[in-house]
Design an enzyme around this catalytic site. Structure first.
Site, mmCIF file in Angstrom:
data_model
loop_
_atom_site.group_PDB
_atom_site.id
_atom_site.type_symbol
_atom_site.label_atom_id
_atom_site.label_comp_id
_atom_site.label_asym_id
_atom_site.label_seq_id
_atom_site.Cartn_x
_atom_site.Cartn_y
_atom_site.Cartn_z
ATOM 1 N N LEU A 286 33.857 6.853 10.336
ATOM 2 C CA LEU A 286 32.786 5.948 11.459
ATOM 3 C C LEU A 286 31.601 7.016 11.220
ATOM 4 O O LEU A 286 31.389 7.805 12.519
ATOM 5 C CB LEU A 286 33.478 5.799 12.734
ATOM 6 C CG LEU A 286 32.822 4.878 13.484
ATOM 7 C CD1 LEU A 286 32.571 3.294 12.620
ATOM 8 C CD2 LEU A 286 33.710 4.594 14.718
ATOM 9 N N HIS A 287 30.488 6.746 10.416
ATOM 10 C CA HIS A 287 29.616 7.751 10.405
ATOM 11 C C HIS A 287 28.472 7.760 11.558
ATOM 12 O O HIS A 287 28.254 8.578 12.330
ATOM 13 C CB HIS A 287 28.726 7.559 9.044
ATOM 14 C CG HIS A 287 29.597 7.594 7.998
ATOM 15 N ND1 HIS A 287 30.181 8.599 7.187
ATOM 16 C CD2 HIS A 287 30.066 6.302 6.967
ATOM 17 C CE1 HIS A 287 30.623 8.315 6.126
ATOM 18 N NE2 HIS A 287 30.777 7.215 6.029
ATOM 19 N N ASP A 288 27.900 6.345 11.873
ATOM 20 C CA ASP A 288 26.703 6.351 12.380
ATOM 21 C C ASP A 288 26.717 6.750 14.087
ATOM 22 O O ASP A 288 25.738 7.225 14.629
ATOM 23 C CB ASP A 288 25.912 5.116 12.166
ATOM 24 C CG ASP A 288 25.406 5.056 10.668
ATOM 25 O OD1 ASP A 288 25.223 3.887 10.283
ATOM 26 O OD2 ASP A 288 25.436 5.907 10.211
#
Ligand code: RIB
Ligand code: CA
Length: 310
Positions: free
Chosen positions: A238-240
């Site tokens: 879950l990058h952002d």
């Protein structure tokens, strides 16, 4: 804390926007859309959809660059789906896009607000940010900090063996941002690959049971299939939202100040973030490069704040 989120939604961008809107410590002055995961016409629409899912049709959303500075646009429908926000049932947002270009909004806002009081959170390609810096040379000195999701060091790349997507799409823009002199916090794949949307964590979001959380679960179930099918993992990275979490609880993360340069000319490694992690050059340390994260602590925060989006 006053922030502008620059984004290319993207399910993980949606998670970042929801985390920000669920956090009273943050005042989202506006959201600026950029072409990236999908073309601009979709990213600006998706940004408005996510605000509406979060009960925030008051948020100002602007459309920005529809193409990188130099390179042809590369998109990521293979990860995010044709709409860029596959998973939940989508709808036409009930509130309009703001008039005016995103780059002008960024410049005007930074000139209007007191110096050092506005943080930029770019979570897509850096085209809008670079254009704003080029348009107003004094801008860098007025930015509180740039907290960006992008790059990779030990983790290398995800769109090529050596480049992370946001940097790869517009390496020339990334080079301008990295050299601008504003304080930079870089959230690379090294961190985001440790923030996995495991089944247990998704069930925790499902238990919140409000409109935003229900939509987020449907986004995550769609979005994680890519990594699960390709790597056999339990969930996907879950990058952002890690950028927003850093603003809220920086102690969840660890890293060090490093010099970061961007490869813009090599055919093989274009878009690589060259991080002098071991200090082998005398180049200026222009970015806080994060490496470690308390992933359970991140999901505690994420769940707690999504619950605020009643
Ligand atoms: O490489 C991950 C980044 O690329 C994230 O911002 C994701 O949304 C995509 O834009
Ligand atoms: Ca993104």
């Amino acid at each position: 804390m006053k922030i502008i989120i620059d984004t290319d939604p993207g399910q993980d961008d949606a998670a970042a926007i929801m985390l920000a809107l669920g956090s009273p410590e943050l005042e989202v002055l506006g959201i600026t859309a950029v072409a990236g995961n999908v073309p601009l016409a979709l990213t600006e629409r998706n940004a408005r959809i996510v605000c509406e899912m979060s009960g925030r049709t008051d948020i100002k959303v602007f459309a920005g660059a529809e193409a990188p500075l130099v390179q042809p646009l590369v998109t990521a429908e293979h990860v995010h789906g044709k709409t860029g926000l596959d998973g939940p049932e989508l709808f036409n947002p009930s509130f309009p896009l703001q008039d005016g270009h995103a780059v002008d909004f960024i410049v005007e806002t930074l000139l209007a607000e007191a110096p050092g009081t506005v943080t930029l959170c770019p979570i897509g390609p850096l085209t809008n940010i670079a254009l704003a810096l080029q348009k107003e040379p004094s801008l860098a000195g007025r930015i509180q900090q740039i907290v960006l999701m992008g790059g990779g060091y030990f983790a290398q790349g995800n769109i090529t063996p050596s480049a992370e997507f946001n940097i790869y799409v517009d390496p020339e823009a990334a080079a301008i941002v990295m050299a601008c002199g504003a304080p930079i916090v870089m959230m690379p794949l090294d961190v985001t690959h440790k923030v996995m949307t495991t089944k247990a964590r998704v069930e925790r979001i499902r238990a919140i049971d409000n409109r935003a959380a229900r939509a987020m679960v449907e986004m995550l179930v769609f979005y994680e299939r890519f990594d699960e099918e390709k790597y056999g993992t339990d969930g996907g990275p879950l990058h952002d939202p890690t950028t927003i979490a850093w603003l809220l609880q920086p102690d969840l993360f660890q890293g060090r100040m490093c010099n970061v340069e961007i490869e813009t000319s090599s055919k093989l490694t274009r878009g690589a973030t060259v991080v002098d992690w071991w200090g082998v050059t005398k180049r200026a340390k222009n970015a806080l490069v994060l490496q470690e994260v308390d992933a359970d602590g991140f999901f505690d925060l994420f769940a707690e704040r999504l619950a605020n989006l009643g």
